[in-house]
Design a protein around this motif. Sequence first.
Motif, PDB file in Angstrom:
ATOM      1  N   ILE A  12      71.049  37.326  -6.966  1.00  0.00           N
ATOM      2  CA  ILE A  12      70.007  37.824  -7.923  1.00  0.00           C
ATOM      3  C   ILE A  12      69.362  37.029  -8.518  1.00  0.00           C
ATOM      4  O   ILE A  12      69.710  36.002  -9.031  1.00  0.00           O
ATOM      5  CB  ILE A  12      71.068  38.552  -8.707  1.00  0.00           C
ATOM      6  N   GLU A  13      67.730  37.385  -8.390  1.00  0.00           N
ATOM      7  CA  GLU A  13      66.942  36.509  -9.087  1.00  0.00           C
ATOM      8  C   GLU A  13      66.182  37.515  -9.958  1.00  0.00           C
ATOM      9  O   GLU A  13      65.841  38.621 -10.076  1.00  0.00           O
ATOM     10  CB  GLU A  13      65.878  36.310  -8.006  1.00  0.00           C
ATOM     11  N   ARG A  14      66.472  36.754 -11.274  1.00  0.00           N
ATOM     12  CA  ARG A  14      65.770  37.408 -12.530  1.00  0.00           C
ATOM     13  C   ARG A  14      64.592  36.666 -13.192  1.00  0.00           C
ATOM     14  O   ARG A  14      64.461  35.648 -12.924  1.00  0.00           O
ATOM     15  CB  ARG A  14      67.113  37.494 -13.556  1.00  0.00           C
ATOM     16  N   PHE A  15      63.768  37.512 -13.811  1.00  0.00           N
ATOM     17  CA  PHE A  15      62.720  36.840 -14.532  1.00  0.00           C
ATOM     18  C   PHE A  15      62.068  37.784 -15.404  1.00  0.00           C
ATOM     19  O   PHE A  15      62.375  39.166 -15.322  1.00  0.00           O
ATOM     20  CB  PHE A  15      61.394  36.682 -13.335  1.00  0.00           C
ATOM     21  N   ILE A  16      61.458  37.323 -16.470  1.00  0.00           N
ATOM     22  CA  ILE A  16      60.815  37.963 -17.516  1.00  0.00           C
ATOM     23  C   ILE A  16      59.195  37.895 -17.730  1.00  0.00           C
ATOM     24  O   ILE A  16      58.931  36.667 -17.335  1.00  0.00           O
ATOM     25  CB  ILE A  16      61.566  37.684 -18.829  1.00  0.00           C
ATOM     26  N   PHE A  17      58.729  38.856 -18.137  1.00  0.00           N
ATOM     27  CA  PHE A  17      57.142  38.621 -18.344  1.00  0.00           C
ATOM     28  C   PHE A  17      57.128  38.911 -19.843  1.00  0.00           C
ATOM     29  O   PHE A  17      57.536  39.883 -20.403  1.00  0.00           O
ATOM     30  CB  PHE A  17      56.348  39.677 -17.675  1.00  0.00           C
ATOM     31  N   LEU A  18      56.534  37.923 -20.673  1.00  0.00           N
ATOM     32  CA  LEU A  18      56.355  37.899 -21.855  1.00  0.00           C
ATOM     33  C   LEU A  18      55.176  37.888 -22.364  1.00  0.00           C
ATOM     34  O   LEU A  18      54.175  37.009 -21.909  1.00  0.00           O
ATOM     35  CB  LEU A  18      57.014  36.373 -22.596  1.00  0.00           C
ATOM     36  N   GLU A  19      54.544  38.806 -23.448  1.00  0.00           N
ATOM     37  CA  GLU A  19      53.196  38.969 -23.625  1.00  0.00           C
ATOM     38  C   GLU A  19      53.016  38.453 -25.065  1.00  0.00           C
ATOM     39  O   GLU A  19      53.918  39.187 -25.869  1.00  0.00           O
ATOM     40  CB  GLU A  19      52.963  40.378 -23.600  1.00  0.00           C
ATOM     41  N   THR A  20      52.383  37.405 -25.569  1.00  0.00           N
ATOM     42  CA  THR A  20      52.180  36.885 -26.670  1.00  0.00           C
ATOM     43  C   THR A  20      50.775  36.991 -27.338  1.00  0.00           C
ATOM     44  O   THR A  20      49.840  37.274 -26.644  1.00  0.00           O
ATOM     45  CB  THR A  20      52.878  35.583 -26.964  1.00  0.00           C
TER      46      THR A  20
ATOM     47  N   LYS B   6      49.077  41.052 -12.848  1.00  0.00           N
ATOM     48  CA  LYS B   6      50.278  40.819 -11.860  1.00  0.00           C
ATOM     49  C   LYS B   6      50.521  41.968 -11.358  1.00  0.00           C
ATOM     50  O   LYS B   6      51.122  43.101 -11.942  1.00  0.00           O
ATOM     51  CB  LYS B   6      50.946  40.055 -12.503  1.00  0.00           C
ATOM     52  N   MET B   7      50.856  42.254  -9.785  1.00  0.00           N
ATOM     53  CA  MET B   7      51.730  42.995  -9.038  1.00  0.00           C
ATOM     54  C   MET B   7      53.131  42.496  -9.085  1.00  0.00           C
ATOM     55  O   MET B   7      53.302  41.419  -8.510  1.00  0.00           O
ATOM     56  CB  MET B   7      51.112  43.290  -7.869  1.00  0.00           C
ATOM     57  N   VAL B   8      53.886  42.857  -9.941  1.00  0.00           N
ATOM     58  CA  VAL B   8      55.241  42.336 -10.221  1.00  0.00           C
ATOM     59  C   VAL B   8      56.046  42.606  -8.979  1.00  0.00           C
ATOM     60  O   VAL B   8      56.840  41.786  -8.345  1.00  0.00           O
ATOM     61  CB  VAL B   8      55.753  43.033 -11.447  1.00  0.00           C
TER      62      VAL B   8
ATOM     63  N   VAL C 296      57.798  46.168  -6.269  1.00  0.00           N
ATOM     64  CA  VAL C 296      58.206  47.756  -5.927  1.00  0.00           C
ATOM     65  C   VAL C 296      59.236  48.298  -6.764  1.00  0.00           C
ATOM     66  O   VAL C 296      60.472  47.384  -6.143  1.00  0.00           O
ATOM     67  CB  VAL C 296      57.947  47.967  -4.350  1.00  0.00           C
ATOM     68  N   LYS C 297      59.509  49.095  -7.416  1.00  0.00           N
ATOM     69  CA  LYS C 297      60.695  49.528  -8.093  1.00  0.00           C
ATOM     70  C   LYS C 297      61.523  50.208  -7.032  1.00  0.00           C
ATOM     71  O   LYS C 297      61.140  51.011  -6.104  1.00  0.00           O
ATOM     72  CB  LYS C 297      60.400  50.711  -9.111  1.00  0.00           C
ATOM     73  N   LYS C 298      62.877  49.445  -6.947  1.00  0.00           N
ATOM     74  CA  LYS C 298      63.822  50.115  -5.977  1.00  0.00           C
ATOM     75  C   LYS C 298      64.181  51.601  -5.802  1.00  0.00           C
ATOM     76  O   LYS C 298      63.986  51.763  -4.825  1.00  0.00           O
ATOM     77  CB  LYS C 298      65.194  49.337  -6.156  1.00  0.00           C
ATOM     78  N   ASN C 299      64.254  51.935  -7.036  1.00  0.00           N
ATOM     79  CA  ASN C 299      64.650  53.417  -6.847  1.00  0.00           C
ATOM     80  C   ASN C 299      63.743  54.480  -6.412  1.00  0.00           C
ATOM     81  O   ASN C 299      63.839  55.434  -5.847  1.00  0.00           O
ATOM     82  CB  ASN C 299      65.483  53.997  -8.342  1.00  0.00           C
ATOM     83  N   THR C 300      62.521  54.267  -6.886  1.00  0.00           N
ATOM     84  CA  THR C 300      61.294  55.195  -6.722  1.00  0.00           C
ATOM     85  C   THR C 300      60.509  54.850  -5.807  1.00  0.00           C
ATOM     86  O   THR C 300      59.470  55.640  -5.257  1.00  0.00           O
ATOM     87  CB  THR C 300      60.548  55.396  -7.999  1.00  0.00           C
ATOM     88  N   GLY C 301      60.383  53.675  -5.434  1.00  0.00           N
ATOM     89  CA  GLY C 301      59.196  52.955  -4.291  1.00  0.00           C
ATOM     90  C   GLY C 301      57.786  52.751  -5.215  1.00  0.00           C
ATOM     91  O   GLY C 301      56.836  52.381  -4.420  1.00  0.00           O
ATOM     92  N   THR C 302      57.739  53.224  -6.447  1.00  0.00           N
ATOM     93  CA  THR C 302      56.630  52.852  -6.970  1.00  0.00           C
ATOM     94  C   THR C 302      55.892  51.176  -7.310  1.00  0.00           C
ATOM     95  O   THR C 302      57.111  50.440  -7.732  1.00  0.00           O
ATOM     96  CB  THR C 302      56.496  53.760  -8.353  1.00  0.00           C
ATOM     97  N   THR C 303      55.025  51.111  -7.416  1.00  0.00           N
ATOM     98  CA  THR C 303      54.452  49.605  -7.548  1.00  0.00           C
ATOM     99  C   THR C 303      54.651  49.338  -8.953  1.00  0.00           C
ATOM    100  O   THR C 303      53.820  50.272  -9.745  1.00  0.00           O
ATOM    101  CB  THR C 303      53.024  49.392  -6.693  1.00  0.00           C
TER     102      THR C 303
ATOM    103  N   ARG D 191      61.105  43.884   1.811  1.00  0.00           N
ATOM    104  CA  ARG D 191      61.345  45.361   2.114  1.00  0.00           C
ATOM    105  C   ARG D 191      59.900  45.955   1.345  1.00  0.00           C
ATOM    106  O   ARG D 191      59.907  47.384   1.460  1.00  0.00           O
ATOM    107  CB  ARG D 191      62.312  45.904   1.298  1.00  0.00           C
ATOM    108  N   TYR D 192      58.827  45.260   1.055  1.00  0.00           N
ATOM    109  CA  TYR D 192      57.528  45.947   0.751  1.00  0.00           C
ATOM    110  C   TYR D 192      56.361  45.118   1.356  1.00  0.00           C
ATOM    111  O   TYR D 192      56.438  44.228   2.001  1.00  0.00           O
ATOM    112  CB  TYR D 192      57.561  46.259  -0.784  1.00  0.00           C
TER     113      TYR D 192
END
Length: 161
Positions: free
Chosen positions: A53-61, A91-93, A95-102, A160-161
């Motif tokens: 499991i790889e985790r990351f966060i995008f922080l907007e300041t 940034k293109m982060v 594809v959401k796994k459940n819905t397939g939306t970008t 997978r994408y």
Amino acid sequence: MKKWLGSILFFSAVCSCNAQYKVQSAKAFFTSSMPGMQRVDANDNKIDPEPIIERFIFLETRFNGKPKIDTVWYNNILFSATIADKEEAAKMVGVKKNTGTTISLAPKKGNHFWRIDVAQADGHTLKHDAVKKIIIKGKLDKTKFSYTITTETELAAPDRY
């Protein structure tokens, strides 16, 4: 009356200066993948693989410099954090796994966008469905901040994408 008006103007100026060093938003993401080959021990017994499991966060300041991240907590479990050397643009982060939306993110005008890679400090894997609260603590210049995220989005594994 002049003192009262002067006090209000001074207070609003101080508040607006503090507002520029503020976390605007943060979004947490993770990917989960299984190792390709099954491992075996010395006696040829199969070892069940654990997901990676790889985790990351995008922080907007709203701060011109690079933020300093002191701690990241997932459900009161300490994680180590590494912030990117350069700020991100649009940034293109993934594809959401459940819905397939970008999923694409971009900072608002005048804001700055940073990617924080996180890993569990003790090496064990926190299950993705167990995340209820993520707390990021750090500094923007000399101003301390604490920001709470309550959701984490699962992305499809990169192959997978």
